[in-house]
Enzyme design. Structure first.
Site, PDB file in Angstrom:
ATOM      1  N   ASP A 155      -7.874  65.629  25.591  1.00  0.00           N
ATOM      2  CA  ASP A 155      -8.712  63.944  25.490  1.00  0.00           C
ATOM      3  C   ASP A 155      -9.242  64.058  23.668  1.00  0.00           C
ATOM      4  OD1 ASP A 155     -10.773  66.111  28.046  1.00  0.00           O
ATOM      5  OD2 ASP A 155      -9.547  64.974  28.424  1.00  0.00           O
ATOM      6  N   HIS A 184     -13.388  68.444  31.010  1.00  0.00           N
ATOM      7  CA  HIS A 184     -12.279  68.060  31.169  1.00  0.00           C
ATOM      8  C   HIS A 184     -11.621  67.057  32.853  1.00  0.00           C
ATOM      9  CE1 HIS A 184      -8.527  67.875  29.417  1.00  0.00           C
ATOM     10  NE2 HIS A 184      -7.959  68.410  30.549  1.00  0.00           N
TER      11      HIS A 184
END
Lengths: 337, 345
Positions: A155, A184
């Protein structure tokens, strides 16, 4: 003498990840475990002229538990890409049923064979699989929260790349190191563009552009799943991201350089800064935040960043917290049933 | 500003190779071409936070020729892992029929769209696919022998790893201290392990049996992996690494970085196109024109090669290996040349 074990080494992420690890000069032994194909992957990698030796471990049958235990013996760092990937239309949560069992049995192996190892969990849904590992290690009385990392690095990698793409003549992706916190998956992912080196560039964007950018970081995984059209999810970029976190941890073990990375961790009082962090995230037990790494793993949670975020980011945080609480609970229930 | 094109980017070698190239900050543009899945691989790699802009190109249908052309436009370096891999029991020559056409067509496109690009060929059998490439480039009037490279680096990588194990040194320490020449299959592969005195001393302690086993292992290292993969494929990760290692040499030379002092990596090249190459071929190789020798690079092309017979130590055993290699090579080269002669471009 650093030994690294890769659980799921023959998979789409496992193979390129194992390649990058094989090329790391700080690794002396590379142990590769999977339920199929791993002898071939090991033979392939073993020809590379870097100093890490390679060993492969393949269970002889479904009941064979020894291969995993041998693979893990003496491992200082265990990285887990094992499990099934998404197909178009699936969320990471849809993987839960299959991957939860896989992660639980791998965690049992770690508890028995390498309880002191650093454990890096890639297998999705990370928001749930990390609590599963924690609860399983707790059951065996070997849990050390400073050494358990949910890998959210992809990310951060995406956040860096996507803002650089909006300013192609003024920046490169390597200019940035955006903090991405929360969880996540989808809306649990909270990129903090307003903080740090991206602040000024982010401010110049219109509201529409900001929304699109945030959305892209949150659903970057879906972008790749779509583009691969059924053939899989992110493998190469995930291998790179997983490798980046492993490399940072190894760096913090072998040098005195201060290393900070975002990771999904268990906010427990034993870890400096974790209690303060927990208060600021509505009492959640697990959360991804920047942490300072050291010889014993996570040394400190840099929670101060939570006091510097913008109002918009506070709103994203609220949405993230709600979903994350459910994901965490799902993982904890599964592991403690 | 360096553009690199990978032909066969979505394959077993292509994917990890493209990953390594994406991680090299010298690459500003990375074009990934394949007949399937290239867009998915490109989307994946494009998320990595390094400077290279990644684009995937795949033909919309069998007749679509635009994808390959777009992927090649303005490229500085083309690396070709495209083709089918071996299954247990197959030799690299068995791949000839399929891979020969693939290479012929790809190189014809390179000739028309990016004639100044450096071309690195991984597709097997390299001993034949490089002569195929040369013939195509010649036929289309753009052949630059200084820019055509058959990738044999994996043989060097294997020699370094296997010898390190035998003489108890670290594998990384042997890079640049030994060399592998000849061709890229079975007994056309000739390791030269006596070129550096400190290593030659350790090699001298090996028994004849150990030495022969070592040679055999380097020559058939590929088979070792094909067997271990049990039908699933051939070397992909080590081949990606080796292909990348050589590509990095070329990229470094484009950036003005000098090839380091020790023995540079070898490449399978067209000798008569290089200064001193015809002489090497006539004097030492019975006139065989394609041979892998250590190459010194400058500005993305071959500046010179290291004549192993005059500048490196070649033992009697190694001379015998060269003799055997030449036999295999001349057949493979003829096969490649004949294939293009019979082809329409």
């Amino acid at each position: 003498m650093v030994k690294v074990a890769v659980l799921g080494a023959a998979g789409g992420i496992g193979q390129p990840l194992s390649l990058l690890l094989k090329l790391n000069a700080n690794i002396k032994e590379l142990s590769l475990f999977d339920v199929v194909n791993v002898p071939g992957v090991g033979a392939d990698l073993s020809h590379i002229n870097s100093d890490a030796t390679t060993e492969t471990h393949l269970p002889s049958s479904k009941e064979d538990k020894t291969a995993l235990l041998t693979a893990l013996k003496g491992a200082n760092l265990v990285i887990i890409p094992a499990g099934v990937p998404r197909k178009p239309g699936m969320t990471r949560d849809d993987l839960f049923n299959i991957n939860a069992s896989i992660i639980k049995s791998l965690a049992e192996g770690i508890a028995q064979s390498s309880p002191d190892a650093f454990v890096l969990v890639i297998s999705n849904p990370v928001n749930s699989t990390v609590p599963i590992v924690a609860e399983t290690l707790k059951k065996h009385g070997v849990y050390n929260p400073s050494k358990l990392f949910g890998v959210t690095t992809l990310d951060i990698v995406r956040a860096n790349t996507f803002i650089a793409q909006l300013y192609p003549t003024d920046s490169k992706p390597t200019d940035f190191n955006v903090n991405v916190i929360g969880g996540h998956s989808g809306e649990t992912i909270v990129p903090l563009y307003s903080v740090g080196s991206t602040g000024k560039l982010y401010e110049k964007l219109s509201e529409e552009q900001k929304k699109t950018l945030i959305n892209r970081v949150q659903f970057g995984g879906d972008e790749v799943v779509q583009a691969k059209n059924g053939a899989g999810s992110a493998t190469l970029s995930m291998a790179y991201a997983g490798y980046r976190l492993a490399e940072s941890i190894l760096k913090s073990l072998t040098s005195s350089e201060e290393v900070v990375e975002c990771t999904f961790l268990n906010l427990v009082p034993e870890i400096k800064g974790a209690e303060e962090a927990k208060k600021l995230v509505g009492g959640l037990d697990y959360f991804s935040l920047p942490v300072k790494l050291g010889k014993n793993g996570i040394e400190e949670v840099k929670y101060e960043i939570l006091t510097k975020i913008s109002d918009d980011e506070k709103k994203l945080l609220e949405v993230a917290k709600e979903q994350l609480a459910k994901n965490i609970e799902k993982g904890v229930s599964f592991a403690t049933q | 500003m360096v553009k690199v094109t990978v032909c066969g980017a979505a394959g077993g070698i292509g994917q990890p190779l493209s990953l390594l190239l994406k991680l090299n900050p010298q690459v500003s543009e990375l074009a990934l071409f394949d007949i399937v899945n290239a867009k998915g691989v490109a989307a994946d790699l494009s998320h990595i936070n390094t400077p290279a802009i990644v684009t995937g190109y795949q033909p919309a249908n069998k007749e679509d020729k635009t994808a390959i052309v777009e992927s090649l436009k303005g490229t500085d370096l083309v690396i070709i892992p495209a083709g089918v891999p071996r299954k247990p029991g197959m030799t690299r020559a068995d791949l000839f029929n399929i891979n020969a056409s693939i290479i012929r067509d790809l190189v014809a496109n390179i000739a028309r769209t990016a004639p100044n690009a450096a071309i690195l060929i991984i597709s097997n059998p390299v001993n034949s696919t490089v002569p195929i490439a040369a013939e195509v480039l010649k036929k289309l009037g753009v052949f630059n022998p200084k820019k055509l490279f058959g990738v044999t680096t994996l043989d060097s990588v294997r020699a370094e790893t296997f010898l390190a194990g035998l003489i108890n040194v670290s594998p990384t320490s042997l890079q640049g201290k030994i060399s592998v020449i000849g061709g890229h299959s079975g007994d056309t592969i000739v390791p030269l392990i006596n070129a550096t005195p400190e290593i030659a001393r350790k090699v001298a302690t090996l028994s004849t049996d150990q030495y022969n086993k070592f040679i055999n292992r380097v020559q058939y290292g590929g088979d070792e992996v094909v067997k271990a993969k049990n039908g699933v494929g051939s070397a992909t990760l080590s081949m990606a690494y080796a292909g990348y290692r050589f590509a990095e040499n070329v990229l470094n030379s484009l950036a003005g970085k000098e090839t380091s002092g020790s023995i540079p990596d070898s490449s399978y090249v067209y000798l008569p196109g290089l200064p001193g190459g015809k002489e090497l071929s006539t004097k030492y190789l019975n006139g065989v024109d394609f041979f892998s020798v250590p190459v010194v690079l400058e500005g993305g092309q071959i500046k010179s090669f290291v004549n192993p017979f005059e500048l490196l130590k070649v033992t009697n055993d190694e001379t015998k290996l060269v003799k055997v290699a030449l036999d295999g090579l001349s057949k493979s080269i003829d096969q490649g040349v004949a294939f293009v002669t019979a082809s329409k471009l």
